[in-house]
Structure formats: C-alpha cells, structure tokens
Design a protein around this motif. Structure first.
Motif, PDB file in Angstrom:
ATOM      1  N   GLY A  97      23.398  -0.476 -43.069  1.00  0.00           N
ATOM      2  CA  GLY A  97      22.991   0.412 -41.988  1.00  0.00           C
ATOM      3  C   GLY A  97      22.438  -0.406 -40.840  1.00  0.00           C
ATOM      4  N   ALA A  98      22.566   0.111 -39.632  1.00  0.00           N
ATOM      5  CA  ALA A  98      22.000  -0.567 -38.464  1.00  0.00           C
ATOM      6  C   ALA A  98      21.585   0.487 -37.441  1.00  0.00           C
ATOM      7  N   SER A  99      20.399   0.307 -36.872  1.00  0.00           N
ATOM      8  CA  SER A  99      20.015   1.200 -35.788  1.00  0.00           C
ATOM      9  C   SER A  99      20.831   0.839 -34.551  1.00  0.00           C
ATOM     10  N   GLN A 100      20.807   1.708 -33.550  1.00  0.00           N
ATOM     11  CA  GLN A 100      21.839   1.642 -32.516  1.00  0.00           C
ATOM     12  C   GLN A 100      21.862   0.344 -31.719  1.00  0.00           C
ATOM     13  N   THR A 101      20.695  -0.183 -31.356  1.00  0.00           N
ATOM     14  CA  THR A 101      20.700  -1.425 -30.579  1.00  0.00           C
ATOM     15  C   THR A 101      21.344  -2.545 -31.374  1.00  0.00           C
ATOM     16  N   ILE A 102      20.920  -2.700 -32.629  1.00  0.00           N
ATOM     17  CA  ILE A 102      21.469  -3.755 -33.480  1.00  0.00           C
ATOM     18  C   ILE A 102      22.934  -3.487 -33.782  1.00  0.00           C
ATOM     19  N   GLY A 103      23.256  -2.247 -34.136  1.00  0.00           N
ATOM     20  CA  GLY A 103      24.618  -1.902 -34.533  1.00  0.00           C
ATOM     21  C   GLY A 103      25.635  -2.094 -33.427  1.00  0.00           C
ATOM     22  N   ASN A 104      25.249  -1.803 -32.188  1.00  0.00           N
ATOM     23  CA  ASN A 104      26.195  -1.881 -31.077  1.00  0.00           C
ATOM     24  C   ASN A 104      26.211  -3.227 -30.368  1.00  0.00           C
ATOM     25  N   TYR A 105      25.094  -3.952 -30.386  1.00  0.00           N
ATOM     26  CA  TYR A 105      24.999  -5.148 -29.541  1.00  0.00           C
ATOM     27  C   TYR A 105      24.743  -6.444 -30.302  1.00  0.00           C
ATOM     28  N   TRP A 160      12.367  -9.818 -38.824  1.00  0.00           N
ATOM     29  CA  TRP A 160      13.591 -10.590 -38.586  1.00  0.00           C
ATOM     30  C   TRP A 160      13.533 -11.171 -37.172  1.00  0.00           C
ATOM     31  N   LEU A 161      14.408 -10.762 -36.284  1.00  0.00           N
ATOM     32  CA  LEU A 161      14.448 -11.301 -34.921  1.00  0.00           C
ATOM     33  C   LEU A 161      13.507 -10.532 -33.996  1.00  0.00           C
ATOM     34  N   GLN A 162      13.277 -11.107 -32.823  1.00  0.00           N
ATOM     35  CA  GLN A 162      12.451 -10.469 -31.807  1.00  0.00           C
ATOM     36  C   GLN A 162      13.324  -9.918 -30.679  1.00  0.00           C
ATOM     37  N   ASP A 163      12.964  -8.756 -30.198  1.00  0.00           N
ATOM     38  CA  ASP A 163      13.599  -8.149 -29.038  1.00  0.00           C
ATOM     39  C   ASP A 163      12.475  -7.864 -28.039  1.00  0.00           C
ATOM     40  N   GLU A 164      12.812  -7.314 -26.895  1.00  0.00           N
ATOM     41  CA  GLU A 164      11.812  -6.929 -25.902  1.00  0.00           C
ATOM     42  C   GLU A 164      12.250  -5.627 -25.254  1.00  0.00           C
ATOM     43  N   MET A 165      11.308  -4.721 -25.038  1.00  0.00           N
ATOM     44  CA  MET A 165      11.595  -3.468 -24.364  1.00  0.00           C
ATOM     45  C   MET A 165      11.293  -3.615 -22.873  1.00  0.00           C
ATOM     46  N   LEU A 166      12.188  -3.068 -22.056  1.00  0.00           N
ATOM     47  CA  LEU A 166      12.056  -3.128 -20.602  1.00  0.00           C
ATOM     48  C   LEU A 166      12.077  -1.727 -20.017  1.00  0.00           C
ATOM     49  N   VAL A 167      11.404  -1.550 -18.904  1.00  0.00           N
ATOM     50  CA  VAL A 167      11.560  -0.331 -18.116  1.00  0.00           C
ATOM     51  C   VAL A 167      12.621  -0.618 -17.063  1.00  0.00           C
ATOM     52  N   VAL A 168      13.718   0.130 -17.099  1.00  0.00           N
ATOM     53  CA  VAL A 168      14.837  -0.153 -16.203  1.00  0.00           C
ATOM     54  C   VAL A 168      15.070   1.012 -15.241  1.00  0.00           C
ATOM     55  N   ALA A 169      15.655   0.656 -14.096  1.00  0.00           N
ATOM     56  CA  ALA A 169      15.912   1.631 -13.037  1.00  0.00           C
ATOM     57  C   ALA A 169      17.183   1.226 -12.306  1.00  0.00           C
ATOM     58  N   PRO A 170      17.769   2.119 -11.508  1.00  0.00           N
ATOM     59  CA  PRO A 170      18.911   1.717 -10.673  1.00  0.00           C
ATOM     60  C   PRO A 170      18.438   0.749  -9.596  1.00  0.00           C
ATOM     61  N   PRO A 171      19.327  -0.119  -9.090  1.00  0.00           N
ATOM     62  CA  PRO A 171      18.929  -1.159  -8.122  1.00  0.00           C
ATOM     63  C   PRO A 171      18.219  -0.625  -6.874  1.00  0.00           C
ATOM     64  N   SER A 241      15.930  -1.531 -24.757  1.00  0.00           N
ATOM     65  CA  SER A 241      15.978  -2.884 -25.294  1.00  0.00           C
ATOM     66  C   SER A 241      16.666  -3.866 -24.346  1.00  0.00           C
ATOM     67  N   ARG A 242      16.064  -5.073 -24.213  1.00  0.00           N
ATOM     68  CA  ARG A 242      16.711  -6.126 -23.437  1.00  0.00           C
ATOM     69  C   ARG A 242      18.065  -6.479 -24.047  1.00  0.00           C
ATOM     70  N   LEU A 243      18.149  -6.468 -25.366  1.00  0.00           N
ATOM     71  CA  LEU A 243      19.394  -6.776 -26.067  1.00  0.00           C
ATOM     72  C   LEU A 243      20.511  -5.840 -25.629  1.00  0.00           C
ATOM     73  N   ALA A 244      20.171  -4.565 -25.446  1.00  0.00           N
ATOM     74  CA  ALA A 244      21.181  -3.572 -25.067  1.00  0.00           C
ATOM     75  C   ALA A 244      21.539  -3.634 -23.580  1.00  0.00           C
ATOM     76  N   VAL A 245      20.556  -3.932 -22.744  1.00  0.00           N
ATOM     77  CA  VAL A 245      20.755  -3.775 -21.299  1.00  0.00           C
ATOM     78  C   VAL A 245      21.093  -5.083 -20.589  1.00  0.00           C
ATOM     79  N   SER A 246      21.146  -6.198 -21.324  1.00  0.00           N
ATOM     80  CA  SER A 246      21.287  -7.515 -20.683  1.00  0.00           C
ATOM     81  C   SER A 246      22.534  -7.621 -19.809  1.00  0.00           C
ATOM     82  N   ASP A 247      23.676  -7.094 -20.253  1.00  0.00           N
ATOM     83  CA  ASP A 247      24.897  -7.181 -19.444  1.00  0.00           C
ATOM     84  C   ASP A 247      24.760  -6.411 -18.138  1.00  0.00           C
ATOM     85  N   ARG A 248      24.143  -5.240 -18.195  1.00  0.00           N
ATOM     86  CA  ARG A 248      23.968  -4.444 -16.977  1.00  0.00           C
ATOM     87  C   ARG A 248      22.981  -5.104 -16.013  1.00  0.00           C
ATOM     88  N   LEU A 249      21.995  -5.800 -16.550  1.00  0.00           N
ATOM     89  CA  LEU A 249      21.076  -6.534 -15.676  1.00  0.00           C
ATOM     90  C   LEU A 249      21.803  -7.682 -14.978  1.00  0.00           C
TER      91      LEU A 249
END
Length: 301
Positions: A97-105, A160-171, A241-249
């Motif tokens: 099983g994997a939660s969505q951030t880990i499972g998708n990215y 296990w590994l470390q991630d970081e949560m970010l507050v994100v917005a449109p440019p 999650s930074r892991l999830a949003v890194s490409d969009r950043l």
C-alpha cells in the motif's frame, strides 16, 4: 484434529474479503466448496470464526485470534516451497500500500530499482493513510508506505524518508511577491485541500489551521493532481508535499509562498505487529531502508 493448509487458506481469504463469493473467485473454487471448507474448519475447532451478517462474514473474536497465525503459516509455506529452488529468489506476490504522494511520485521509481528484491511484481493499492492502516490491521496488505500518522495500536511504523509541506499558490497571487510571510498573513485566503482522512489534511489541521485568525474552506478533493490543478486555475491556495509539487514549481505553474517557518514531514514504513515477514517482504524492507542512506533520487528533501 486434522487441520489442512487448504482450510486455513480458505479461512484467510474469506477473512480478507468478508464474502464467500469473492473468496471463491480469488481461490478459483466454487462458492459451495469454500463454504464447505470453512464449515469443516469451524467443526474441527469447535467454534464459529465469523459472525454471519448477510451478505458479509465478519470476523469474531476467535477468528481474529486465528487470522495472524493462519497468515503467518501460509506465508511460511511459500517460503518453504521456495527454499530449495536453485536460484532461491523471493517468491510470492507482495501486497503493498502507498499513500497518494508516495504512490504517485516516489513508488514507481522505487519499484523500478527493486525488481531483483521483489521477484513477482507487487500488487499495489494507493489510498489515504487511514484506509491503508485499516487494510493493514485486517491483513489485507503486507506493508504500506505512508505520509500520515499511524493511530492503530496493532501496527508498527518505522521512520523512513523526509518530505516537506509547502503552501503553494498560482504565480500571480498577491502574496507570491513577498519576501517572508507569517502564517497569520494567510488569514482570509481560500484553501483547496485533500479529504479529511488524508495525511496532508491532517497536517493542515494540526499545523496551519490553528494559526489562522480566519480561513475560507474551498474545494475538497481526493487526489493530489486535482488539488494542484485547482490551485493553478486560481481557485485557492493549498498545503501540499514538495515531493508532489516539485515539477510544477520548476515549470513555474505554481509557486511556494515564502513562509517564515518550515513544515517537515516524516514518511514511514508500516506493517502489522504480528505480520510474518516473508523473504520478499524482508528484501523489500531492506531495500527501502537502504534508501535512507542514499542522497539520490529517493531523498525527498
């Protein structure tokens, strides 16, 4: 008393599915044969193992007592069958099983690098942390990789590994041009968030919401991609999650607001306390632990 492996296999499969028909399909047996096997097992043990609540069979106390022992015995049997093979590779299909951030990215890259440790390709379930923990508690999964907190007393979570949560917005968001922001500056903003049982929503409730003098709930969505697209379209800001949003950043489709504090997040490996670790599961856990020492693509920092 003469219990058979087949009876225990039938019992364990019914326990996972809670339904005779689904268990019969999994075992490639008739529904009648599955029912007869269960009845014979209950006769030999002199106790019912399920409460019959049509159309489901719900494990009773005796059934819950038997389940971990039956699962361990069946897994050990697979290991014994594999033990004397010339190549001695891991056997059996892992149920991960994997939660969505880990499972998708993260998980696809992880699995591509761990083919030799796994043997057969695993059966993967991607869901939120709470539902994965429920599945682990019922022995429906062998192991999970989660980003939320474990609240179940029968499960063991290993950092296990470390991630970081970010507050994100449109440019073009007015706050994106600021040099540094306190959380109180986000008061009055509309938020696009994951569903209540997700790890990121849990962190928002614990770390962001109490610091906001006022906040406006916007969309509630059950996938990360939907959340990020909604923020891109100007429907609000999000905590993600930074892991999830890194490409969009990197592409400039989203920006991380410059908050005065950081929000680290622990990713964890988790399994049932009474889960027997098969050869395949031991190898995969060892592989995951090795990533903690590797500062390469698996490190979420």
């Amino acid at each position: 008393m003469k219990l058979t492996l087949q009876q225990l296999k039938v019992f364990a499969t019914i326990a996972r599915y809670g339904n005779l028909g689904l268990a019969a399909n999994e075992l490639c047996l008739s529904k009648g044969a599955v029912s007869q096997s269960l009845q014979e097992l209950e006769r030999q043990l002199s106790t019912p193992l399920f409460d019959r609540i049509h159309p489901r069979l719900q494990l009773n106390n005796e059934g819950r007592l038997l389940q971990p022992a039956a699962e361990e015995l069946l897994t050990r049997m697979l290991d014994i069958e594999n033990l004397f093979r010339p190549d001695a590779e891991p056997s059996g299909q892992l149920r991960l099983g994997a939660s969505q951030t880990i499972g998708n990215y993260l998980l696809p890259t992880l699995l591509a690098s761990s083919k030799q440790e796994l043997g057969l390709p695993p059966k993967v379930t991607i869901n939120n942390t709470q539902l994965l923990c429920h599945a682990l508690a019922n022995f429906e999964l062998d192991m999970a990789l989660i980003e939320g907190e474990n609240h179940h007393p029968d499960l063991l979570a290993e950092p296990w590994l470390q991630d970081e949560m970010l507050v994100v917005a449109p440019p073009g968001h007015p706050l994106a041009s600021k040099k540094e922001l306190s959380l109180s500056r986000l008061g009055g903003e509309t938020w696009v968030l994951r569903e209540a049982q997700s790890g990121s929503r849990e962190q928002f409730i614990q770390q962001i919401q109490p610091k906001l003098p006022r906040w406006q709930p916007g969309l509630e969505l059950n996938t990360l991609e939907a959340v990020m697209l909604a923020v891109e379209k100007g429907l609000g800001i999000s905590f993600i999650s930074r892991l999830a949003v890194s490409d969009r950043l990197k592409d400039g489709r989203l920006v991380a607001l410059p908050l005065s504090r950081r929000f680290p997040r622990q990713l964890s490996l988790i399994w049932h306390k009474q889960k027997y670790h098969s050869t395949s599961l031991r190898h995969f856990i060892h592989f995951c632990r090795a990533q903690m020492k590797d500062a390469g693509v698996f490190n979420a920092d």
